[in-house]
Scaffold this motif. Structure first.
Motif, PDB file in Angstrom:
ATOM      1  N   SER A 421      29.650  38.734 -31.450  1.00 49.26           N
ATOM      2  CA  SER A 421      30.812  39.113 -30.722  1.00 49.26           C
ATOM      3  C   SER A 421      30.772  40.721 -31.208  1.00 49.26           C
ATOM      4  N   LEU A 422      31.338  41.457 -30.079  1.00 55.11           N
ATOM      5  CA  LEU A 422      31.464  43.014 -30.120  1.00 55.11           C
ATOM      6  C   LEU A 422      33.032  43.092 -30.581  1.00 55.11           C
ATOM      7  N   ILE A 423      33.866  42.076 -30.402  1.00 55.73           N
ATOM      8  CA  ILE A 423      35.372  42.506 -30.792  1.00 55.73           C
ATOM      9  C   ILE A 423      35.606  42.927 -32.089  1.00 55.73           C
ATOM     10  N   ASN A 424      35.034  42.316 -33.071  1.00 59.20           N
ATOM     11  CA  ASN A 424      35.441  42.574 -34.447  1.00 59.20           C
ATOM     12  C   ASN A 424      34.893  44.002 -34.802  1.00 59.20           C
ATOM     13  N   GLY A 425      33.876  44.460 -34.286  1.00 60.50           N
ATOM     14  CA  GLY A 425      33.673  45.907 -34.505  1.00 60.50           C
ATOM     15  C   GLY A 425      34.416  47.040 -33.713  1.00 60.50           C
ATOM     16  N   LEU A 426      34.837  46.581 -32.468  1.00 53.09           N
ATOM     17  CA  LEU A 426      36.022  47.445 -32.097  1.00 53.09           C
ATOM     18  C   LEU A 426      37.278  47.480 -32.747  1.00 53.09           C
ATOM     19  N   MET A 427      37.832  46.344 -33.488  1.00 54.04           N
ATOM     20  CA  MET A 427      38.790  46.226 -34.445  1.00 54.04           C
ATOM     21  C   MET A 427      38.715  46.845 -35.461  1.00 54.04           C
ATOM     22  N   GLU A 428      37.504  47.041 -36.022  1.00 57.38           N
ATOM     23  CA  GLU A 428      37.222  47.843 -37.236  1.00 57.38           C
ATOM     24  C   GLU A 428      37.491  49.087 -36.974  1.00 57.38           C
ATOM     25  N   PHE A 429      36.837  49.428 -35.708  1.00 52.89           N
ATOM     26  CA  PHE A 429      36.791  50.943 -35.488  1.00 52.89           C
ATOM     27  C   PHE A 429      38.241  51.343 -35.171  1.00 52.89           C
ATOM     28  N   LEU A 430      39.337  50.754 -34.634  1.00 57.33           N
ATOM     29  CA  LEU A 430      40.657  51.053 -34.604  1.00 57.33           C
ATOM     30  C   LEU A 430      41.199  51.044 -35.910  1.00 57.33           C
TER      31      LEU A 430
END
Length: 553
Positions: A421-430
């Motif tokens: 999934s790409l969601i965890n990467g976006l959450m890490e970025f935030l």
């Protein structure tokens, strides 16, 4: 990756002679390091995880001696029998079954040396040990112990000792759930009824692997003789770790003595420091490196990087690999060391004698269109690594762990699997940018990997897009509008239905499917408000809404 920090004064003392600061700074990158920082007194260097033998100053100095011509070729580490044994309890087979130990006598530890040992130990825990899950290391003051030793499966309530950096005796459960290290690593053994424990013949506790050592055996600047214990779930990794630490101590003048590991069905003498021999073809090396080589010159190049070498014939060199070089697995690894011994900066770059005509790839054209839509809606594109960890991917998003593509030799503890999934990467970025102004609107277009036994490689790669928005009033209506606008701009028609996803608030998540002539197939995904627990897991403070979609042909 581990960063090794040391002073020039300490390095020169370990090296055994004075090397000009400028020359050392020029030399370190040539042996495979990245210099993070240096000043008039100290230098910080970073090495790849495939060279854990460089995580101590002694290990670095060993190779530098080769480059300077002080000592070349295969290091010769003599061992003798200590006459001691470590008996391994059969009950540990399902808990933490393997151990390797040795004694090193006659060492000298000053303040810098003690710090180097502690840092070295923790770096090995991280790289080889997978944060102690696979391998854990204990280094003890031998002079307060009475051999032989026992590695047992101990009853938590019936055994107690004074843990490192404490003053009160506690039972194993108290240490596991109340001690700082116990809390951090309790997940490794808490599911078992008994815990691993190492004792001497008088019942003194050396350590509770992989949690904490005993205060009794703590190293000091007065320690002269040490016992090294390595325990773990992978016998090969356990032996490698012992070899690396023991030979590092030997570089400092210590004398290595072996200990017998007595299992139920076998006895193993450790450490085994015998070298292995691999052949390298000169023509193959020339083809890969792009330089002309002579067999006799290759021997000198390999000896310069502290490998053994001898000529077999006009095209073949036999290379002896020491026990601490766990990175050499294939002929190409020997060729890499030839390049280092030759000096990489002497290899001239060349342009390939080919030309190609480029044309746009249809898949890239579609991706660019998707990017233009998201940018047009005010989003910033981010790019994250395909590699992540089970904690980030499953635990932080509250997902149940399922089949996934694992990395066989990960370079770090937080890069152990390929994302699904790409969601965890976006959450890490935030999380990394929570100090920046709000609102934050980001998206990513990238590949994910799934296990697929029907595929030729056993893996199926899928293209996905995901976005995330965070600010004080981010809500379901906003992300629904964003999803609707995205689908509409693709020229598709959207259908939604209720959907439960562990990472999103129940009742505030929906599944979306869109079809139309603009895409060959369909767009399938979900959107909604991220659950507060997930937001807290990533140490964020404001609501987050997100969508993720994949393109199905």
């Amino acid at each position: 990756m581990p960063v090794i920090n040391f002073s020039y004064e300490y390095f020169n003392k370990v090296l055994g002679e004075e090397i000009p600061r400028k020359k050392l700074i020029e030399l370190l990158p040539m042996i495979g390091s990245d210099i993070e920082h240096y000043d008039d007194e100290n230098v910080k260097v970073e090495f790849f995880p495939n060279r854990p033998d460089y995580y101590s100053v002694d290990g670095i100095a060993r190779t530098v001696r080769g480059f300077l011509g002080i000592e070349t070729g295969l290091p010769d580490y003599k061992t003798s029998k200590s006459g001691y044994s470590m008996t391994v309890d059969p009950e540990l087979e399902l808990i933490r079954p393997f151990t390797s130990c040795c004694i090193v006598e006659g060492i000298f530890i000053d303040e810098d040396g003690l710090k180097d040992i502690m840092d070295f130990q923790e770096d090995l825990h991280w790289v080889l040990g997978r944060d102690r899950k696979k391998v854990a290391i204990g280094i003890h003051n031998l002079d307060v112990l009475t051999p032989p030793f026992n590695y047992i499966a101990a009853e938590p309530k019936e055994n107690s000792f004074i843990a490192l950096e404490t003053t009160e005796e506690q039972n194993l459960d108290d240490i596991l759930f109340n001690h700082k290290k116990g809390k951090k690593y309790s997940h490794l053994i808490e599911k078992f009824d008994k815990y691993p424990l190492i004792k001497d013949s008088k019942g003194n506790v050396l350590s509770m692997p992989p949690i904490i050592n005993g205060e009794l055996t703590k190293l000091t600047e007065n320690s002269v003789n040490v016992l090294i214990d390595v325990t773990g779930t992978d016998e090969r990794a356990v032996n490698f770790a012992l070899n690396i630490i023991a030979t590092s101590f030997a570089e400092a003048g210590g004398k290595i003595k072996t200990i017998d590991m007595v299992y139920k069905d076998r006895t193993v003498e450790t450490p085994d420091l015998s070298s292995k021999t691999m052949n390298v073809n000169i023509k193959t090396a020339e083809k890969i490196l792009g330089v002309d080589l002579d067999v006799n010159a290759v021997v000198k190049m390999l000896e310069r990087v502290r490998l053994g070498a001898k000529v077999l014939d006009s095209e073949t060199v036999a290379c002896e690999v020491p026990a601490y070089r766990i990175d050499i697995l294939h002929e190409v690894d020997i060729i890499e060391n030839i390049a280092i011994g030759h000096c990489i900066k002497k290899i001239e770059p060349e342009l390939p004698e080919i030309s190609t005509i480029a044309y746009p790839d249809n898949a890239r054209l579609f991706e660019n269109r998707v990017r233009e839509i998201m940018i047009g809606m005010g989003f910033y594109e981010v790019m994250s690594l395909m590699l992540t960890s089970e904690d980030e991917h499953y635990k932080n998003l509250r997902l149940d762990e399922d089949d996934h593509v694992m990395v066989s030799q990960p370079i770090s503890q937080d890069r152990t699997m390929i994302r699904k999934s790409l969601i965890n990467g976006l959450m890490e970025f935030l999380e990394d940018n929570k100090h920046e102004e709000l609102p934050q609107k980001i998206f990513e277009v990238g590949d994910v990997a799934y296990i697929d036994e029907a595929a030729e490689t056993g893996t199926k790669i899928i293209k996905k897009i995901a976005c995330a928005v965070t600010h004080s009033t981010a809500n379901f209506t906003e992300i629904k509008s964003i999803t609707d606008a995205f689908i509409l701009n693709l020229g598709l028609k959207m259908e939604i239905e209720t959907f439960d996803h562990p990472a999103f608030i129940r009742g505030r998540c929906a599944r979306v499917e869109a079809t139309g002539e603009a895409v060959e197939g369909s767009v399938v995904g979900y959107f909604g408000e991220v659950d507060p627990e997930v937001i807290t897991n990533f140490e964020l403070e404001y609501p987050v809404v997100a969508f993720e979609m994949e393109f199905k042909s």
